[in-house]
Design an enzyme around this catalytic site. Structure first.
Site, PDB file in Angstrom:
ATOM      1  N   LYS A 279      24.038  13.877  54.253  1.00 18.46           N
ATOM      2  CA  LYS A 279      23.178  13.720  53.071  1.00 18.46           C
ATOM      3  C   LYS A 279      23.540  14.749  52.015  1.00 18.46           C
ATOM      4  CE  LYS A 279      19.367  11.709  55.638  1.00 18.46           C
ATOM      5  NZ  LYS A 279      18.139  11.918  56.409  1.00 18.46           N
TER       6      LYS A 279
ATOM      7  N   GLN B 223      13.490  15.640  57.674  1.00 21.00           N
ATOM      8  CA  GLN B 223      14.256  14.866  58.651  1.00 21.00           C
ATOM      9  C   GLN B 223      13.411  14.624  59.908  1.00 21.00           C
ATOM     10  OE1 GLN B 223      17.258  13.490  58.137  1.00 21.00           O
ATOM     11  NE2 GLN B 223      17.375  12.643  60.197  1.00 21.00           N
TER      12      GLN B 223
ATOM     13  N   ASP C  63      11.813   9.158  50.921  1.00 21.96           N
ATOM     14  CA  ASP C  63      11.860   8.288  52.097  1.00 21.96           C
ATOM     15  C   ASP C  63      10.992   7.049  51.909  1.00 21.96           C
ATOM     16  OD1 ASP C  63      13.503   9.071  54.254  1.00 21.96           O
ATOM     17  OD2 ASP C  63      12.162  10.734  54.762  1.00 21.96           O
TER      18      ASP C  63
HETATM   19  N1  GUN Z   1      15.617  10.137  60.818  1.00 18.90           N
HETATM   20  C1  GUN Z   1      16.305   8.979  61.027  1.00 18.90           C
HETATM   21  N2  GUN Z   1      16.246   8.194  59.920  1.00 18.90           N
HETATM   22  C2  GUN Z   1      15.502   8.859  59.006  1.00 18.90           C
HETATM   23  C3  GUN Z   1      15.099   8.556  57.672  1.00 18.90           C
HETATM   24  O1  GUN Z   1      15.393   7.503  57.101  1.00 18.90           O
HETATM   25  N3  GUN Z   1      14.346   9.523  57.063  1.00 18.90           N
HETATM   26  C4  GUN Z   1      13.987  10.671  57.677  1.00 18.90           C
HETATM   27  N4  GUN Z   1      13.230  11.522  57.001  1.00 18.90           N
HETATM   28  N5  GUN Z   1      14.343  10.971  58.915  1.00 18.90           N
HETATM   29  C5  GUN Z   1      15.094  10.066  59.575  1.00 18.90           C
END
Ligand code: GUN
Length: 281
Positions: A52, A96, A119
């Protein structure tokens, strides 16, 4: 059969976003900023967060990762989120997942200012999406949606079957397809005859976490099949779709890896830029 190239689609989206960031920079004299909070040392989470950060930098966003140990108190995390909510250099906040057991996930999600919730997990954004109002849209279903639209721009009246009902994927995916005037069936572990449901579908989105669940004879000729699954097996990583079988029937199919995955991160960058743009109005 069209092999849907998520890597290429994501690279194209990132190139568009890079241009957009440059325009925003010359207009506002600042760039959108993404802050990611990573708690603990789970390897998949560390890899996701690194990717990311790399992608955010690549398109010219300001990116920051805040790391906490597993033992961090919930209160500290909530206070940090409050601080980021009022920091005007932060356009988007992502915590996360998964979180350690002693931290209440919903409390954390609800602490994030909905206008910075990249998100799309905050109840305000979930509600706005289901009401058809402007909102942040969860990154994975948004990526699936953009891939489907590339293959079939007019989805009106199409029958879509979503396999899986999670808040992360299945439910928001359903809302996006509904908005496009699809007739949507949402299926799950208690669905009586999953094969029969899938055989009705012009579009199948499999997001259930069961390796190679969707078989060749579950898929109508000319269906578009999107595989969200990432399952570790003795034979390596496989999706929720039996790739070899389904590729013989489907009109278009996403591979795993190289399908939905790359689009998820590109959509996170898009959401960050969209949050920034809404904050400048
Ligand atoms: N962990 C796995 N996929 C995601 C996601 O799309 N967002 C977040 N915040 N954590 C994740």
């Amino acid at each position: 059969m069209i092999l849907i190239d998520g890597k290429k689609a994501a690279a194209e989206l990132r190139a568009e976003l890079k241009e957009e960031v440059a325009e925003l920079k010359s207009k506002h004299n600042k760039v959108p900023g993404l802050t990611v909070i990573l708690i603990g040392d789970l390897t998949p989470s560390q890899i996701y967060v690194r990717n990311k950060e790399k992608s955010a930098n690549e398109v010219g966003l300001k990116s920051e990762v805040i790391k906490y140990p597993d033992s961090i108190e919930e209160k500290t995390v909530l206070e940090k989120i409050q601080e980021l909510n009022s920091d005007e250099n932060v356009s988007g906040i992502l915590v996360q997942l998964p979180l350690p057991k002693h931290i209440d996930k919903q409390k954390v999600i609800e602490a994030i200012d909905p206008s910075k919730d990249v998100d799309g997990f905050h109840p305000m954004n979930v509600g706005n999406l289901s009401s058809g109002y402007e909102s942040s849209i969860p990154c994975t279903p948004l990526g699936c949606y953009l891939l489907i639209k590339k293959i079939e721009p007019n989805l009106s009246g199409k029958k879509a079957v979503v396999v899986g009902r999670s808040n992360l994927n299945g439910k928001p995916m359903t809302q996006l397809l509904l908005k496009e005037n699809c007739t949507v069936t949402i299926t799950h572990s208690k669905t009586k005859d999953l094969k029969a449901e899938c055989l009705e579908a012009d579009i199948i989105v499999a997001a259930v976490g069961i390796p190679e669940l969707v078989r060749g004879d579950w898929v109508k000729k000319d269906a578009i099949v999107i595989d969200v699954g990432i399952n570790k097996t003795d034979n390596g990583i496989v999706g929720d779709v039996h790739f070899d079988e389904v590729s013989k029937n489907a009109k278009a199919l996403t591979p795993v890896p190289g399908g939905v995955g790359p689009m998820t991160i590109a959509c996170l960058l898009k959401n960050t830029i969209d949050c920034f743009k809404r904050s400048q109005i």
